[in-house]
Design a protein around this motif. Structure first.
Motif, short mmCIF file in Angstrom:
data_model
loop_
_atom_site.label_atom_id
_atom_site.label_comp_id
_atom_site.label_asym_id
_atom_site.label_seq_id
_atom_site.Cartn_x
_atom_site.Cartn_y
_atom_site.Cartn_z
N HIS A 76 0.99 -1.00 0.12
CA HIS A 76 0.19 0.14 0.10
C HIS A 76 0.81 1.69 0.07
O HIS A 76 0.51 2.52 -0.88
CB HIS A 76 -1.06 -0.04 1.59
CG HIS A 76 -2.03 0.66 0.95
ND1 HIS A 76 -3.30 0.80 1.93
CD2 HIS A 76 -2.05 2.10 0.21
CE1 HIS A 76 -4.34 1.83 1.61
NE2 HIS A 76 -3.17 2.76 0.20
N MET A 80 0.64 4.24 -3.00
CA MET A 80 0.26 5.29 -2.80
C MET A 80 1.63 5.63 -3.20
O MET A 80 1.22 7.48 -3.87
CB MET A 80 0.25 5.79 -1.30
CG MET A 80 -0.95 4.99 -0.82
SD MET A 80 -1.11 5.33 0.26
CE MET A 80 -0.42 6.54 1.56
N THR A 89 -5.34 9.24 -9.21
CA THR A 89 -6.28 8.93 -7.12
C THR A 89 -6.95 7.39 -7.96
O THR A 89 -7.89 7.39 -9.06
CB THR A 89 -7.35 9.98 -6.66
OG1 THR A 89 -6.75 11.37 -6.88
CG2 THR A 89 -8.19 9.42 -6.41
N GLN A 95 -10.95 2.29 -3.51
CA GLN A 95 -9.82 2.40 -1.99
C GLN A 95 -10.26 1.73 -0.24
O GLN A 95 -9.38 1.74 0.40
CB GLN A 95 -10.00 4.02 -1.59
CG GLN A 95 -8.98 4.98 -2.72
CD GLN A 95 -9.43 6.75 -2.53
OE1 GLN A 95 -9.51 7.00 -1.27
NE2 GLN A 95 -10.18 6.94 -3.80
N ARG A 98 -8.86 -1.58 -0.97
CA ARG A 98 -7.79 -1.10 0.42
C ARG A 98 -7.85 -1.10 1.44
O ARG A 98 -7.02 -1.94 2.24
CB ARG A 98 -6.80 -0.07 -0.63
CG ARG A 98 -6.47 -0.22 -2.50
CD ARG A 98 -5.19 0.83 -2.63
NE ARG A 98 -4.82 0.92 -3.24
CZ ARG A 98 -4.59 1.66 -4.42
NH1 ARG A 98 -4.23 3.25 -3.61
NH2 ARG A 98 -4.01 1.67 -5.55
N TYR A 154 -1.89 -5.05 -4.74
CA TYR A 154 -2.81 -3.66 -4.90
C TYR A 154 -1.50 -3.22 -6.47
O TYR A 154 0.04 -3.23 -5.89
CB TYR A 154 -2.25 -2.50 -3.99
CG TYR A 154 -2.82 -2.55 -2.75
CD1 TYR A 154 -3.64 -3.67 -2.23
CD2 TYR A 154 -2.13 -1.96 -0.89
CE1 TYR A 154 -4.82 -3.82 -1.63
CE2 TYR A 154 -3.04 -2.58 0.20
CZ TYR A 154 -4.37 -2.97 -0.45
OH TYR A 154 -4.96 -3.05 1.28
N TYR A 260 -5.03 8.62 5.08
CA TYR A 260 -5.11 8.92 3.57
C TYR A 260 -6.17 7.08 3.06
O TYR A 260 -7.78 7.25 3.74
CB TYR A 260 -3.87 7.42 3.35
CG TYR A 260 -3.39 6.75 4.39
CD1 TYR A 260 -3.87 5.15 4.22
CD2 TYR A 260 -3.17 7.34 5.73
CE1 TYR A 260 -3.48 4.02 4.96
CE2 TYR A 260 -2.80 5.93 6.37
CZ TYR A 260 -3.12 3.85 6.24
OH TYR A 260 -3.27 3.15 6.73
N GLU A 261 -6.72 7.59 1.82
CA GLU A 261 -7.37 6.41 1.34
C GLU A 261 -9.46 7.07 1.96
O GLU A 261 -9.48 7.70 2.13
CB GLU A 261 -7.31 5.16 1.27
CG GLU A 261 -6.28 4.61 0.91
CD GLU A 261 -5.66 4.69 -0.80
OE1 GLU A 261 -6.85 4.73 -1.81
OE2 GLU A 261 -4.88 3.51 -1.22
#
Length: 417
Positions: A76, A80, A89, A95, A98, A154, A260-261
């Motif tokens: 991840h 990222m 994005t 998202q 994840r 991912y 985040y996410e």
């Protein structure tokens, strides 16, 4: 007068409680530790240098192998970092997937830690209990990626594929009768979301079982209370993150403080310790498992209600579908170039960090505009924790060294890299 000398003892690297290839050189006055010197580098695999010699998208699999019990969380941070350099994005559904798998990974990590830590300091049954639940979550890894450990699920721009509509099922064999197979497959009749939903519904009761075995167990408390105490100020100064920092009473969690996410949209609490000893860090991690179950449940509910794409529709970043690739020349060219050359990333420098099960796992990525990193640096949480070993074990007994190694939850893949 007889001459009294300290004894030097070599602890590890082939010690069952050393958790990987840790070699500790201990200076001891009788049974009491005066100095502990961790020797590292016995597992060095040059991950950062290898990543600098491969296209960006070919190094995702190396990340899994850093901390090999927190696989998708490592991916991840790396993915990222690439996305930030590219300025893209991933779709919202990707998202949520994840975040769900980050939390599944957190539970996997903590179950492994709890079982091994219990085994190290004398509690055998909890190891067997933890691995019972790990097995179900490993099946989720296998369902989405095809592999039980090193998922490479991912991808920059999203995830490899959407969640499967059907869970793999146990097959009849000479060891299991039809009745037993039917019982094992009872919660595998629907999609992976149904299976995960069933898991989080029964998981809190499993955590209660672990706590029944350990939390008020006087032998467990004798082995962990007041062992390896770290004050909040010292924990910050030593660069602690994750449960090691929160166990000392510092409420720092990247999921809340630097979300985040989609973490900002989810409801969960940050467990915090009081005394900064091994027992508090145990309590923090156990409570984290309960909070992760809450987060997973929210993700499952959202994913059920919101179908959609899980990958950006840009064939410079994501491969075309197999059907397109077999029938369309341009798609075949995109596919070939993506998997041989990768893609060029704009020049720049970026740091991306995630709240990994062990602490802050960060990737510093420097690009010079080529199709591979100019420099890649991994910020591994275990490295900072291990550097405090000398301070944490001084004045304790030899048996307490095992408890301190366990409470750190070190994995050497990320420390030696």
């Amino acid at each position: 007068m007889p001459e009294i000398r300290n004894m030097t003892l070599n602890f590890g690297p082939q010690h069952p409680a050393a958790h990987g290839v840790l070699r500790l050189v201990l200076e001891m006055d009788g049974e009491v530790i005066e100095r502990a010197d961790p020797h590292i580098g016995l597992l060095h695999r040059a991950t950062e240098k290898l990543a600098e010699n491969k296209p960006f998208n070919q190094s995702i699999g190396y990340m899994d192998r850093l901390d090999y019990v927190s696989m998708m969380c490592n991916e991840h941070a790396y993915v990222m970092a690439i996305e930030r350099l590219l300025g893209v994005t991933p779709p919202l559904r990707a998202q949520y997937i994840r975040v769900m798998f980050d939390e599944i990974t957190r539970v996997l990590n903590h179950l492994m830690w709890l079982g091994a830590h219990g085994l190290d300091i004398g509690a055998m049954t909890v190891f067997l209990y933890c691995f019972r639940e790990r097995e179900d979550l490993m099946d989720c890894y296998e369902a989405v990626s095809g592999t039980r450990m090193h998922a490479t699920y991912y991808r920059p721009g999203g995830v490899y594929r959407d969640l499967p509509e059907r869970m793999p099922q146990y097959q009849p064999s000479k060891w299991r009768g039809d009745k037993e197979i039917a019982a094992l497959n009872s919660n595998r009749q629907g999609s992976i979301l149904d299976f995960v939903d069933d898991f989080v519904a029964r998981f809190p009761a499993c955590v209660d079982e672990y706590e029944t075995l350990l939390t008020d167990n006087r032998i467990w408390k004798q082995r962990t209370v007041d062992i390896g105490i770290v004050t909040p100020e010292r924990a910050l100064a030593l660069g602690f993150t994750g449960p090691m920092l929160r166990g000392s009473g510092v409420e720092w969690d990247l999921r809340k403080k630097q979300p985040y996410e989609v973490y900002a949209d989810l409801d969960f609490d940050i467990p915090v310790g009081v005394n900064g000893d091994c027992y508090d860090r145990y309590l923090v991690r156990v409570e984290e498992m309960r909070q992760s179950a809450r987060i997973i449940k929210q993700c499952v509910d959202w994913l059920r209600a919101n179908p959609g794409p899980v990958m950006l529709d840009d064939h410079k970043l994501s491969p075309p579908s197999r059907g397109e690739m077999k029938g369309d020349m341009e798609s075949l060219i995109h596919h070939f170039k993506l998997f041989t050359e990768g893609y060029c990333v704009p020049a720049g420098e970026v740091y991306a960090a995630v709240e990994h099960p062990k602490g802050e796992f960060g990737i510093l990525l420097i690009s010079d505009g080529a199709n591979k990193p100019y420099r890649l640096k991994v910020r591994a949480p275990g490295f900072a924790h291990l550097s405090a070993m000398n301070e944490m074990v001084q004045g304790h007994m030899l048996a307490d060294v095992v408890a301190v190694i366990g409470t750190m939850d070190v994995v050497f893949g990320e420390i030696d890299r």
